[in-house]
Design a protein around this motif. Structure first.
Motif, PDB file in Angstrom:
ATOM      1  N   TRP A   9      -5.070   2.314  -2.785  1.00 36.69           N
ATOM      2  CA  TRP A   9      -5.219   1.279  -1.784  1.00 36.69           C
ATOM      3  C   TRP A   9      -6.045   1.848  -0.624  1.00 36.69           C
ATOM      4  N   TYR A  11      -5.248   1.633   2.429  1.00 33.20           N
ATOM      5  CA  TYR A  11      -4.256   2.268   3.306  1.00 33.20           C
ATOM      6  C   TYR A  11      -3.991   3.709   2.876  1.00 33.20           C
ATOM      7  N   GLY A  66       6.930  -1.640   4.273  1.00 33.50           N
ATOM      8  CA  GLY A  66       5.785  -2.026   3.466  1.00 33.50           C
ATOM      9  C   GLY A  66       4.906  -0.839   3.113  1.00 33.50           C
ATOM     10  N   SER A  67       4.763   0.099   4.039  1.00 33.32           N
ATOM     11  CA  SER A  67       3.985   1.302   3.766  1.00 33.32           C
ATOM     12  C   SER A  67       4.634   2.120   2.651  1.00 33.32           C
ATOM     13  N   MET A  70       4.019   0.301  -0.620  1.00 35.62           N
ATOM     14  CA  MET A  70       2.635   0.421  -1.084  1.00 35.62           C
ATOM     15  C   MET A  70       2.410   1.759  -1.779  1.00 35.62           C
ATOM     16  N   GLU A  96      -7.435  -6.542  -1.556  1.00 37.86           N
ATOM     17  CA  GLU A  96      -6.272  -6.674  -0.672  1.00 37.86           C
ATOM     18  C   GLU A  96      -6.690  -6.698   0.799  1.00 37.86           C
ATOM     19  N   ASP A 141      -1.087  -5.054  10.565  1.00 42.56           N
ATOM     20  CA  ASP A 141      -0.355  -4.243   9.598  1.00 42.56           C
ATOM     21  C   ASP A 141       0.435  -5.135   8.641  1.00 42.56           C
ATOM     22  N   ARG A 145      -0.346  -6.014   4.430  1.00 43.13           N
ATOM     23  CA  ARG A 145       0.644  -5.847   3.374  1.00 43.13           C
ATOM     24  C   ARG A 145       0.876  -7.147   2.612  1.00 43.13           C
ATOM     25  N   THR A 148      -1.941  -7.261   0.182  1.00 39.92           N
ATOM     26  CA  THR A 148      -1.700  -6.334  -0.920  1.00 39.92           C
ATOM     27  C   THR A 148      -0.721  -6.922  -1.921  1.00 39.92           C
ATOM     28  N   SER A 149       0.323  -7.547  -1.429  1.00 42.01           N
ATOM     29  CA  SER A 149       1.309  -8.158  -2.318  1.00 42.01           C
ATOM     30  C   SER A 149       0.684  -9.297  -3.116  1.00 42.01           C
TER      31      SER A 149
END
Length: 222
Positions: A9, A11, A66-67, A70, A96, A141, A145, A148-149
């Motif tokens: 990712w 992130y 969430g971090s 991920m 994402e 932030d 997320r 990403t989901s």
């Protein structure tokens, strides 16, 4: 383990790509949580916007959780015996980020152009600049997320339709898809702060339901 561009990712690439820093994943998430939470408490105290502290704290917790998720989803997807096309689609496309940006812009449009009552309720009619800055950072932030989901769910459905896996790998991907449902459901802890904001409430609940439906379809078809 060294990873090439397109195998993580965005992130994860940022966390692992800062020269000379070398933070472990656990430490990176801990630093993120501590810095954000100190910011929330300090600005809440200094500017007297205590109405925003509880909401900010919950948002920081959701972002940190969430971090963690991920990292988990990223690592476990990389271990799957799926073809390179799956990894490229999931990580290399960086979709994402696009979805996160779209969600963030939609949120900003609502807050500042459609209905500013939430901002007024939390920060007053003339919110301090540092408070707004930190708020936007935390909101980005969260929306990243969400993006990403979303993308994980879409790619999971694509994988279920186009890739045949053995029984062990199938069991693993089903667990990952169920975990993504839980990943999106983290957002539901924000619901108590959105009860007077029906559009935002509907967006958060709708996001969770959409991810749950797509991931459930992926689980059934795997």
């Amino acid at each position: 383990m060294t990873r090439e561009y397109g195998e993580t990712w965005v992130y994860e690439s940022l966390v692992g790509g800062i020269p000379g820093l070398g933070l472990s994943r656990t430490l990176a998430v801990a630093v993120q949580f501590v810095l954000f939470q100190i910011g929330v408490l300090t600005l809440g105290w200094y500017y007297g916007v205590w109405n925003a502290v509880a909401a900010g704290t919950v948002a920081v917790v959701v972002a940190a959780a969430g971090s963690v998720e991920m990292h988990r989803l990223g690592e476990r997807n990389r271990l799957l015996p799926t073809p390179p096309s799956h990894k490229r689609l999931l990580f290399g496309s960086s979709i994402e980020i696009v979805l996160g940006v779209l969600a963030f812009i939609a949120l900003m449009t609502y807050l500042f152009a459609w209905d500013g009552t939430l901002i007024d309720r939390l920060f007053g009619a003339d919110p301090p600049v540092p408070v707004v800055y930190l708020t936007l950072l935390i909101l980005w932030d969260l929306t990243y997320r969400i993006g990403t989901s979303w993308w994980s769910a879409v790619v999971a459905l694509w994988r279920a339709v186009h890739i045949d896996l053995d029984s062990d790998a199938t069991a693993t991907v089903r667990r990952l898809d169920a975990e993504n449902i839980g990943f999106s459901a983290l957002q539901l802890v924000l619901v108590p702060f959105l009860l007077t904001e029906p559009i935002l409430l509907g967006a958060v609940v709708g996001h969770v339901l959409a991810v749950a439906i797509v991931c459930t379809a992926a689980i059934v078809l795997s």
